[in-house]
Design an enzyme around this catalytic site. Structure first.
Site, PDB file in Angstrom:
ATOM      1  N   ARG A  13      40.695  43.125  50.133  1.00  0.00           N
ATOM      2  CA  ARG A  13      41.504  42.295  49.285  1.00  0.00           C
ATOM      3  C   ARG A  13      41.692  43.107  47.818  1.00  0.00           C
ATOM      4  O   ARG A  13      42.748  43.559  47.697  1.00  0.00           O
ATOM      5  CB  ARG A  13      40.916  40.970  49.249  1.00  0.00           C
ATOM      6  CG  ARG A  13      41.708  39.749  48.619  1.00  0.00           C
ATOM      7  CD  ARG A  13      42.164  39.852  46.946  1.00  0.00           C
ATOM      8  NE  ARG A  13      40.839  39.563  46.380  1.00  0.00           N
ATOM      9  CZ  ARG A  13      40.696  39.738  45.319  1.00  0.00           C
ATOM     10  NH1 ARG A  13      41.612  40.022  44.345  1.00  0.00           N
ATOM     11  NH2 ARG A  13      39.557  39.548  44.482  1.00  0.00           N
ATOM     12  N   ASP A  14      40.622  42.903  47.138  1.00  0.00           N
ATOM     13  CA  ASP A  14      40.640  43.453  45.653  1.00  0.00           C
ATOM     14  C   ASP A  14      40.864  44.880  45.711  1.00  0.00           C
ATOM     15  O   ASP A  14      41.799  45.533  44.958  1.00  0.00           O
ATOM     16  CB  ASP A  14      39.448  43.134  44.881  1.00  0.00           C
ATOM     17  CG  ASP A  14      39.803  42.941  43.235  1.00  0.00           C
ATOM     18  OD1 ASP A  14      40.963  43.459  42.828  1.00  0.00           O
ATOM     19  OD2 ASP A  14      39.091  42.594  42.698  1.00  0.00           O
ATOM     20  N   HIS A 207      34.997  45.576  37.350  1.00  0.00           N
ATOM     21  CA  HIS A 207      35.971  46.414  37.690  1.00  0.00           C
ATOM     22  C   HIS A 207      35.218  47.698  36.992  1.00  0.00           C
ATOM     23  O   HIS A 207      34.483  47.428  35.982  1.00  0.00           O
ATOM     24  CB  HIS A 207      37.068  46.283  37.340  1.00  0.00           C
ATOM     25  CG  HIS A 207      37.728  45.455  38.107  1.00  0.00           C
ATOM     26  ND1 HIS A 207      38.650  45.937  39.269  1.00  0.00           N
ATOM     27  CD2 HIS A 207      37.735  44.067  38.729  1.00  0.00           C
ATOM     28  CE1 HIS A 207      39.201  44.671  40.119  1.00  0.00           C
ATOM     29  NE2 HIS A 207      38.708  43.565  39.706  1.00  0.00           N
ATOM     30  N   CYS A 238      43.949  45.398  39.940  1.00  0.00           N
ATOM     31  CA  CYS A 238      44.800  44.048  39.778  1.00  0.00           C
ATOM     32  C   CYS A 238      45.945  44.512  39.686  1.00  0.00           C
ATOM     33  O   CYS A 238      46.419  45.036  38.333  1.00  0.00           O
ATOM     34  CB  CYS A 238      44.131  43.193  38.870  1.00  0.00           C
ATOM     35  SG  CYS A 238      45.119  41.680  38.899  1.00  0.00           S
TER      36      CYS A 238
END
Ligand code: HMG
Ligand code: MG
Length: 285
Positions: A13-14, A207, A238
């Site tokens: 996902r990320d 992150h 992102c």
């Protein structure tokens, strides 16, 4: 405190959401299946968001339908609104996550509404999750720094984290969205939060833009946190935080935790197979 640490795998996902070249559904499924062999108990597979906002996640339903589910693994999906929740439920996600921001600038850029509007929008999602008996996780983005608003006041993180817990989130993941946190800002944040929220209800989501993610995890371990989000191969970024790098690499966190005597239950060889596969999926940069 136990010596056990849970790593919540974010790669599918990320990790993939920011890739500009559309990744084949079969490759996403293959990545999740490789991750399922590693020993994770939590894998965030996809998100049910607007495909206009995040085209890479458009095939969420197909990905969840195609994976081979390993026993003991919770396959999670992001759900920003009821429409997303309905999609995740129909696709048999094992848990869902709502995602808010501690800063107004990022809230607008990421989900097109203010913080308070987002919390109001999450209330029916939380209710639907309760009705369906699905665990609900919460995220707070920009917990120390925002790409639009600058440094974040820990009091604002506390307000949003508490609101997510009040909505029923079993855990709130603290997002250093742009990878600007330092051990000092991480400790300052946690010292504020831990007066009100137990460490067992908090996770770290770092992150690695500034290269401090492992140090921030170490600072969080010292404060009692035992769940961290990480992405295999350090994939990601992102789409609404320009320049932000991926989550801290799962394999790096696993090695650091092993050195410190923590048990993650992860198999380094299986992780290495997943890492090699994940890194081959990346768009050329
Ligand atoms: P909006 O434009 O304000 O809402 O978007 P809307 O209701 O007007 O919908 C706009 C369009 O999206 C419409 O389609 C809807 O039908 C559709 P159109 O008529 O224009 O063709 N739509 C949907 N489609 C599929 N699934 C849905 C859905 N909802 C509406 N669930 C919205 C609001 C929240 C939908 C939008 O802003 C959005 O999808 N944002 C997602 C952003 C995102 O995914 N960001 C990355 C994940 S968060 C993150 O990475 C941070 C985190 O890792 C922690 C950290 O690092 O800090 C978690
Ligand atoms: Mg993130």
């Amino acid at each position: 405190m136990t010596d056990r640490v849970t790593l919540f795998e974010m790669g599918p996902r990320d990790g993939l959401q920011n890739e500009t070249v559309q990744i084949a559904t079969a490759d996403k499924i293959a990545l999740v299946d490789l991750l399922s062999a590693c020993g994770f108990t939590k894998i965030e597979v996809t998100s049910f968001v607007s495909p206009r906002w995040v085209p890479q996640m458009a095939n969420a339903t197909e990905v969840l339908a195609g994976i081979t589910r390993a026993p003991g693994v919770s396959y999670a999906a992001l759900t920003p609104n009821l429409r997303g929740f309905d999609g995740a439920l129909a696709a048999k996600a094992d848990e869902v996550a709502i995602f808010a921001s501690a800063s107004e600038g990022f809230s607008r850029a990421n989900i097109n509404c203010s913080i308070d509007e987002s919390l109001a929008r999450f209330a029916p999602v939380a209710q639907a999750a309760r009705d369906a008996d699905l665990p609900l996780r919460g995220y707070v983005s920009c917990v120390t720094d925002c790409p639009y608003d600058g440094p974040t006041d820990p009091a604002q993180v506390l307000r949003v984290a508490q609101a997510l817990i009040d909505l029923g989130a079993y855990e709130v993941s603290l997002g250093d969205t742009i990878g600007a946190a330092t051990p000092e800002t991480t400790k300052r944040l946690l010292d504020r939060l831990l007066d009100h929220i137990p460490a067992t209800r908090l996770a770290g989501h770092f992150h690695d833009t500034g290269g401090r993610a492992l140090d921030n995890i170490a600072a969080s371990l010292d404060r009692g946190l035992r769940t961290f989000d990480a992405a295999i191969g350090g994939l990601g970024g992102c789409p609404y935080a320009p320049g932000a790098k991926g989550n801290v690499a799962t394999e790096a966190v696993t090695a650091m935790l092993a050195d410190r005597g923590f048990d993650t239950g992860l198999d380094p060889q299986a992780l290495d197979r997943a890492r090699a596969f994940a890194q081959n999926l990346r768009s050329p940069r």
